[in-house]
Design a protein around this motif. Structure first.
Motif, short mmCIF file in Angstrom:
data_model
loop_
_atom_site.label_atom_id
_atom_site.label_comp_id
_atom_site.label_asym_id
_atom_site.label_seq_id
_atom_site.Cartn_x
_atom_site.Cartn_y
_atom_site.Cartn_z
N TYR A 52 -9.04 16.06 1.15
CA TYR A 52 -8.00 16.07 0.11
C TYR A 52 -6.60 16.13 0.74
O TYR A 52 -5.66 15.48 0.25
N ARG A 53 -6.46 16.89 1.81
CA ARG A 53 -5.15 17.03 2.45
C ARG A 53 -4.69 15.68 3.01
O ARG A 53 -3.51 15.34 2.94
N ARG A 54 -5.60 14.91 3.56
CA ARG A 54 -5.22 13.66 4.23
C ARG A 54 -5.19 12.47 3.28
O ARG A 54 -4.32 11.61 3.40
N TRP A 55 -6.13 12.44 2.32
CA TRP A 55 -6.23 11.25 1.47
C TRP A 55 -5.96 11.51 -0.01
O TRP A 55 -5.77 10.56 -0.77
N GLY A 56 -5.99 12.73 -0.43
CA GLY A 56 -5.61 13.07 -1.78
C GLY A 56 -6.67 12.84 -2.85
O GLY A 56 -6.51 13.29 -3.97
N GLY A 57 -7.76 12.16 -2.52
CA GLY A 57 -8.78 11.91 -3.51
C GLY A 57 -9.35 10.51 -3.41
O GLY A 57 -9.13 9.78 -2.42
N VAL A 58 -10.08 10.10 -4.43
CA VAL A 58 -10.81 8.83 -4.42
C VAL A 58 -9.88 7.63 -4.20
O VAL A 58 -10.17 6.74 -3.40
N ASP A 59 -8.76 7.60 -4.90
CA ASP A 59 -7.87 6.44 -4.78
C ASP A 59 -7.32 6.29 -3.37
O ASP A 59 -7.19 5.18 -2.86
N GLY A 60 -7.01 7.41 -2.75
CA GLY A 60 -6.54 7.36 -1.36
C GLY A 60 -7.63 6.90 -0.41
O GLY A 60 -7.36 6.20 0.58
N LEU A 61 -8.87 7.28 -0.69
CA LEU A 61 -9.99 6.85 0.15
C LEU A 61 -10.23 5.35 0.03
O LEU A 61 -10.50 4.67 1.03
N ILE A 62 -10.14 4.82 -1.19
CA ILE A 62 -10.30 3.39 -1.38
C ILE A 62 -9.21 2.62 -0.65
O ILE A 62 -9.46 1.61 0.03
N ALA A 63 -7.97 3.12 -0.77
CA ALA A 63 -6.86 2.48 -0.08
C ALA A 63 -7.07 2.51 1.43
O ALA A 63 -6.81 1.52 2.14
N GLN A 64 -7.55 3.63 1.95
CA GLN A 64 -7.78 3.75 3.39
C GLN A 64 -8.85 2.78 3.86
O GLN A 64 -8.73 2.17 4.94
N ALA A 65 -9.92 2.64 3.08
CA ALA A 65 -10.98 1.71 3.46
C ALA A 65 -10.44 0.28 3.56
O ALA A 65 -10.79 -0.47 4.48
N LEU A 66 -9.58 -0.10 2.63
CA LEU A 66 -8.98 -1.43 2.67
C LEU A 66 -8.02 -1.57 3.83
O LEU A 66 -7.99 -2.61 4.52
N GLU A 67 -7.20 -0.55 4.07
CA GLU A 67 -6.25 -0.60 5.19
C GLU A 67 -6.99 -0.71 6.52
O GLU A 67 -6.58 -1.47 7.41
N SER A 68 -8.08 0.02 6.67
CA SER A 68 -8.86 -0.05 7.90
C SER A 68 -9.50 -1.42 8.06
O SER A 68 -9.56 -1.97 9.17
N SER A 69 -9.98 -2.00 6.96
CA SER A 69 -10.58 -3.33 7.01
C SER A 69 -9.54 -4.39 7.36
O SER A 69 -9.81 -5.34 8.10
N ALA A 70 -8.33 -4.24 6.82
CA ALA A 70 -7.28 -5.22 7.09
C ALA A 70 -6.89 -5.25 8.56
O ALA A 70 -6.44 -6.29 9.07
N GLY A 71 -7.09 -4.13 9.26
CA GLY A 71 -6.72 -4.08 10.66
C GLY A 71 -7.74 -4.72 11.59
O GLY A 71 -7.48 -4.86 12.79
N ALA A 111 -13.87 -4.31 -6.52
CA ALA A 111 -14.00 -3.87 -7.92
C ALA A 111 -13.42 -2.47 -8.10
O ALA A 111 -12.73 -2.19 -9.08
N ALA A 112 -13.66 -1.58 -7.14
CA ALA A 112 -13.12 -0.22 -7.23
C ALA A 112 -11.61 -0.23 -7.08
O ALA A 112 -10.89 0.49 -7.78
N ALA A 113 -11.11 -1.05 -6.16
CA ALA A 113 -9.66 -1.11 -5.92
C ALA A 113 -8.90 -1.56 -7.17
O ALA A 113 -7.79 -1.08 -7.44
N LEU A 114 -9.50 -2.44 -7.92
CA LEU A 114 -8.84 -2.95 -9.12
C LEU A 114 -8.76 -1.90 -10.23
O LEU A 114 -8.03 -2.09 -11.21
N ARG A 115 -9.46 -0.78 -10.07
CA ARG A 115 -9.41 0.32 -11.04
C ARG A 115 -8.38 1.37 -10.64
O ARG A 115 -8.21 2.36 -11.36
N SER A 116 -7.73 1.18 -9.52
CA SER A 116 -6.87 2.20 -8.95
C SER A 116 -5.52 1.62 -8.58
O SER A 116 -5.45 0.56 -7.95
N GLU A 117 -4.45 2.31 -8.95
CA GLU A 117 -3.11 1.81 -8.61
C GLU A 117 -2.91 1.74 -7.10
O GLU A 117 -2.43 0.74 -6.57
#
Length: 200
Positions: A52-71, A111-117
């Motif tokens: 929670y401290r690093r990612w803040g919750g589910v939406d932050g985790l989804i964003a991180q997964a995409l950011e890691s994939s983009a790299g 699909a999950a990313a499209l549910r999250s800002e």
């Protein structure tokens, strides 16, 4: 959008790799509404307070997964002919997303990313990065004289792959390799006709 490989780099790098892998596994198995940071933390072997401290919750985790994939590196075709390169590029999109097994995780992540800002913003950045990486095949073609000077490389790459994403994520229509070839050919014809030349 493959699971991020674990690399040396200390505890922080290991935690990141474990959390991204756990996020991808959870996203693949559950719809967005059933995702929880607690389940990801348990799966990754990380204390939920750290998560929670690093990612803040589910939406932050989804964003991180995409950011890691983009790299991750994305091999860009270089056959010496732009038509073949575009067909291979579109074919790779088809291969990754249309395969029932290999495509399950990337489809679920989108699909999950499209549910999250935050996820949607990361998804936009992911595709922008992929298009920039692939744009080199168009730039090479311009230098070889296969496409008009001033052709927008990103716009042409986007046109070659957009019909596939349309079917995969909007209409749900079945795809095969011929669809990928047709998308690439249509973009190539338009590109040769100057449809993607920047004006002014």
């Amino acid at each position: 959008m493959k699971p991020v490989e674990k690399r040396p780099g200390g505890r922080s790098a290991r935690v990141l790799a474990d959390v991204v892998a756990a996020t991808l596994a959870e996203v693949t198995e559950k719809p967005y509404d059933e995702l929880t940071a607690e389940a990801v933390a348990a799966r990754a072997g990380v204390h939920k307070a750290t998560l929670y401290r690093r990612w803040g919750g589910v939406d932050g985790l989804i964003a991180q997964a995409l950011e890691s994939s983009a790299g991750q590196e994305w091999p860009v075709p270089d056959t010496g002919a732009v038509g073949r390169d575009l067909r291979l590029l579109a074919g790779e999109v088809h291969r990754v997303f249309a395969d029932p097994e290999a495509g399950a995780t990337p489809r679920a992540l989108i699909a999950a990313a499209l549910r999250s800002e935050r996820g949607a913003a990361a998804l936009h950045a992911f595709f922008a990065a992929r298009h920039r990486q692939a744009a080199v095949l168009v730039s090479r073609a311009v230098v070889r004289g296969e496409l008009p000077d001033g052709t927008d490389p990103v716009a042409l790459v986007r046109a070659a792959t957009a019909p596939l994403y349309h079917c995969l994520f909007l209409t749900g229509e079945p795809l095969d390799g011929r669809d990928a070839d047709r998308a690439a050919e249509a973009a190539l014809v338009a590109g040769r006709a100057g449809a993607f030349v920047n004006q002014g």
